[in-house]
Design a protein around this motif. Sequence first.
Motif, mmCIF file in Angstrom:
data_model
loop_
_atom_site.group_PDB
_atom_site.id
_atom_site.type_symbol
_atom_site.label_atom_id
_atom_site.label_comp_id
_atom_site.label_asym_id
_atom_site.label_seq_id
_atom_site.Cartn_x
_atom_site.Cartn_y
_atom_site.Cartn_z
ATOM 1 N N ILE A 1 50.897 -39.382 -33.369
ATOM 2 C CA ILE A 1 50.675 -38.533 -32.198
ATOM 3 C C ILE A 1 51.010 -39.342 -30.949
ATOM 4 C CG2 ILE A 1 48.967 -36.994 -33.218
ATOM 5 C CD1 ILE A 1 46.775 -38.739 -32.116
ATOM 6 N N PRO A 2 51.331 -38.684 -29.844
ATOM 7 C CA PRO A 2 51.732 -39.417 -28.632
ATOM 8 C C PRO A 2 50.589 -40.221 -28.039
ATOM 9 C CG PRO A 2 51.481 -37.079 -28.161
ATOM 10 C CD PRO A 2 51.384 -37.217 -29.644
ATOM 11 N N ASP A 3 50.907 -41.387 -27.507
ATOM 12 C CA ASP A 3 49.933 -42.219 -26.813
ATOM 13 C C ASP A 3 49.730 -41.638 -25.413
ATOM 14 O OD1 ASP A 3 49.777 -45.788 -25.961
ATOM 15 O OD2 ASP A 3 48.388 -44.153 -25.633
ATOM 16 N N THR A 4 48.622 -40.962 -25.225
ATOM 17 C CA THR A 4 48.375 -40.229 -23.974
ATOM 18 C C THR A 4 47.464 -40.978 -23.023
ATOM 19 O OG1 THR A 4 46.579 -39.055 -25.076
ATOM 20 C CG2 THR A 4 48.728 -37.982 -25.053
ATOM 21 N N ARG A 5 47.183 -42.228 -23.306
ATOM 22 C CA ARG A 5 46.308 -43.003 -22.427
ATOM 23 C C ARG A 5 46.977 -43.264 -21.080
ATOM 24 N NH1 ARG A 5 45.532 -48.322 -25.683
ATOM 25 N NH2 ARG A 5 47.781 -47.960 -25.881
ATOM 26 N N PRO A 6 46.194 -43.421 -20.009
ATOM 27 C CA PRO A 6 46.765 -43.873 -18.736
ATOM 28 C C PRO A 6 47.457 -45.215 -18.923
ATOM 29 C CG PRO A 6 44.534 -43.058 -18.408
ATOM 30 C CD PRO A 6 44.759 -43.091 -19.888
ATOM 31 N N PRO A 7 48.545 -45.488 -18.178
ATOM 32 C CA PRO A 7 49.319 -46.725 -18.381
ATOM 33 C C PRO A 7 48.487 -47.999 -18.309
ATOM 34 C CG PRO A 7 50.493 -45.221 -16.931
ATOM 35 C CD PRO A 7 49.139 -44.615 -17.153
ATOM 36 N N ALA A 8 47.475 -48.027 -17.442
ATOM 37 C CA ALA A 8 46.701 -49.252 -17.270
ATOM 38 C C ALA A 8 45.879 -49.611 -18.505
ATOM 39 C CB ALA A 8 45.770 -49.113 -16.061
ATOM 40 N N CYS A 9 45.654 -48.646 -19.394
ATOM 41 C CA CYS A 9 44.775 -48.894 -20.541
ATOM 42 C C CYS A 9 45.335 -49.944 -21.487
ATOM 43 C CB CYS A 9 44.527 -47.590 -21.289
ATOM 44 S SG CYS A 9 43.576 -46.370 -20.354
ATOM 45 N N SER A 10 46.661 -49.987 -21.633
ATOM 46 C CA SER A 10 47.251 -50.948 -22.566
ATOM 47 C C SER A 10 47.094 -52.381 -22.087
ATOM 48 C CB SER A 10 48.736 -50.637 -22.767
ATOM 49 O OG SER A 10 49.429 -50.722 -21.531
ATOM 50 N N GLU A 11 46.793 -52.566 -20.796
ATOM 51 C CA GLU A 11 46.622 -53.904 -20.239
ATOM 52 C C GLU A 11 45.151 -54.302 -20.120
ATOM 53 O OE1 GLU A 11 49.199 -55.894 -19.627
ATOM 54 O OE2 GLU A 11 50.492 -54.294 -20.383
ATOM 55 N N ASN A 12 44.250 -53.384 -20.432
ATOM 56 C CA ASN A 12 42.828 -53.692 -20.319
ATOM 57 C C ASN A 12 42.417 -54.766 -21.317
ATOM 58 O OD1 ASN A 12 42.522 -51.868 -18.296
ATOM 59 N ND2 ASN A 12 41.402 -50.353 -19.484
ATOM 60 N N LEU A 13 41.468 -55.593 -20.919
ATOM 61 C CA LEU A 13 40.972 -56.658 -21.774
ATOM 62 C C LEU A 13 39.614 -56.261 -22.347
ATOM 63 C CD1 LEU A 13 41.821 -59.808 -19.605
ATOM 64 C CD2 LEU A 13 43.128 -58.863 -21.511
ATOM 65 N N VAL A 14 39.418 -56.567 -23.616
ATOM 66 C CA VAL A 14 38.133 -56.339 -24.278
ATOM 67 C C VAL A 14 37.702 -57.648 -24.937
ATOM 68 C CG1 VAL A 14 38.524 -53.887 -24.684
ATOM 69 C CG2 VAL A 14 39.277 -55.547 -26.378
ATOM 70 N N HIS A 15 36.427 -57.780 -25.214
ATOM 71 C CA HIS A 15 35.897 -59.009 -25.795
ATOM 72 C C HIS A 15 36.289 -59.145 -27.269
ATOM 73 C CE1 HIS A 15 33.409 -58.882 -22.156
ATOM 74 N NE2 HIS A 15 33.225 -60.180 -22.341
#
Length: 862
Positions: A398-412
């Motif tokens: 399915i298409p990646d519909t996240r806002p562009p900034a989400c792919s750059e977000n950092l998680v622990h």
Amino acid sequence: MKIKKYFRGSGRVLAFVFVASILWLLFDMAALRLSISDVNSQLLKELVVKERELAKKLVTKGPKLADIDFKHPLEKVRVGFGDGKKPGERLEKKVVEVYRKKWEFNGKVEHEKDVQTQAVAKLQLKEESQMKEAIHLNGLKKENVLNNTNIRNKSIQKKQATETLRLSHTKTTPSVVQEQKLPQQLPQEPKKKQVQALPGIKMLSNATKDTSKAFKAQVQDNKSPANAGLPKKSNNTTLKALQKNKPAKQDAHQTATPTQHHPAKVIQRDETEKKVIDDEDHHQKNDSSVQILAVTSKGNKKSSQKLAHSAFKNPAKLQAPQEEPEKLLNISGVRRSGGVHKVMALDVTHKPRDVHAVGQFGHAAVVPLEKQEESKKRWSEGYFNVFLSEQIPVDRAIPDTRPPACSENLVHDDLPTTSVIFCFVDEVWSTLLRSVHSVLNRSPPHLLKEILLVDDFSTKDYLKEKLDVYMSQFPKVRIIRLKERQGLIRARLAGAAEAKGDVLTFLDSHVECNVGWLEPLLERVYQDRRKVACPVIEVISDKDMSYVLVDNFQRGIFKWPLVFGWSTLPEDYIKKNNMKDSDPIRCPVMAGGLFSIDKKYFYELGSYDPGLDVWGGENMEISFKIWMCGGEIEIIPCSRVGHIFRGENPYRFPKDRQKTVERNLARVAEVWLDEYKEVFYGYGYLHLLDKNVIDVGNLTEQIQLRKKLQCKSFKWYLDNVYPELEAPLVKAEGLVFNVGTRKCLALEKGSLIFETCDLSKQSQHFNYSWVKTLRQNTSCVSPQSTRTGVAMEPCDNTKAHQRWLHKANKILPEHLIGEVSFRGVSQRLCLEAGPKANSVFLKACESSNSFQKWQFTHYYAQ
């Protein structure tokens, strides 16, 4: 003497300055020479990097993964309420193309080998020439440079082998060994945690630098340019040598790879299957930066071995990651405390995807003309297009519909694990499987503790033994079967009781989780265990099964009488708070079907109210409980899950559905709404006040729980969480003015009289409540048994004769209409003032009679 004369006084100072200047100049020249040397070294490094990139481009066929962009805009559908339409009726719009044209490997493996070999050889020749030029420029010693050259060549060959091994994973390759580099400088931990692998994948957890000779020989052999990227003939011998070092104990969930469907959880493996297992030194402290995945496939049609869930994306078949594969997934699953990483955009599958499959990549599917009649007949099986759902792959992209900034977000790195809980009853086979596959394929394996399928006493045969057989191939999937119909609420409680993860993630059984959906939810819970995280719920069309994006900044709210809906944040609120489309959104009420909550916190809150039946109102109950008892609910835009919204509910209710939902809502109102519960009842639920009509059950335990948790009032909730909601405590208040007498009603010594209107007199202040009582403090105006007289009685919301209709119709909008029962016959009469303003009584209603017309000072609702 003459020379000494010049070195007296100021001459001595000048001489000192001159000598110092000469020395400074010499030091400056030396520093400049060193700087030039550093610049030349930096230039040399840049040249080497450029050559490596050039070599990779020569090796890789087709466009780069980074060039395959699947994020194209979709037609937005606003999912709201209040328009009188069913959810399915708002999804007629077609989805715009979301994926560019895919590319596939057209060349043969032999041709790839030639290209790879030539690229590596060319890279080595150019590096040698560059190093010779560096010798001439920097004046370095020849033997040191040659040593550096050898070291660099080995490093380049190793990286080249890694890249080509990954690229060699094609349909023509019978067995693949993939090598993945972990991020450098991993902090060492005293204990190495093993994580369950996806089916078909064997993981080497942090293999040490001092590995077995067989393993070293295999890696060294793969380093040669001639063999880079190709499986070795001697792999079988190498793997057998590795098997001798197999650990004494292994988790069955890590090793199980089924070759045939069988309901038993202990699954036998093919004896000829190739294995890569942990080497005996994997518990040493020296961590290696190399991990190996062994993926096998068999040609036998009767019992073919399925390809493993690939840890990397096949650019020919899968959705492209936004990061390089080796940066996406730490396959070992070891949580590194204190570190962070970018959200993993995983989308793995057990076999290459068919790009031409029906509904692939979230596209709308079309029912053939000859199958339309069958499609219509099967609609009632799930109240969506069941026929089309069965044509769509269970693991479709399915298409990646996240806002562009989400792919750059950092998680622990050390996020908590989660148990994903699906509760279902008679769910459609294809949608249930698609829900499970979407979680398995797009969740980091080390975070997905398990998937619990809670069967709420389904009657469909395919959800019994057939489901057991199918799910037996996934070690992380467990099925919990209830012995009798319990309903969604108690089914979730049963699943939560069996969960082993740190976080409970509840999902509906007809969803498709998008890439990167899980980590943002767990990150919010990790940051604050009292936060309850919800994904953005996008739409899977019930008609054509297309994946549709919804508007940004949507949040869950409710309208009276506790009706859930969606609303967009006001523009001024977004600007005032400088909100981005990837920022979490405070949510007054969750939809209830999809959310993550810390398991311990869930039970600290008392979980769900066990007195709620089947379905309905549970999202209101837990939302009020979370907010009023110290928690928060947030919608996380970087987590996206598609959901099939249906026009009708296909589930059967043990009792009348409407009565079940009404009872649940009344139970929520009595426990959590305080004095605002009258607003709820006033919006059409007055009949629920009669205990003979419905019994909401014992509320003592829930009321005591609220006191124990020291929860805030519902007024606090309205003021701080949902101030936009209009919730006046009364419909009208102030002076009650009679049009005919031109005087106001007053209460004196328990009796009703008329006085000249005076706002300062509290005896003249009345209010008209949501439960339709005309009262002052705790006393209500009530008809008497004489049929014509009225008097004051203690207010009791359960007594129907204390209710007055006001502003109820266009014919008698200003009248106060009461219902009187005499000798078993009910009759509606109007409150009338005496002509001399000396009495109040009931009389037959007359639309033109001004003595029957009453007006309040303030009206808040009609």
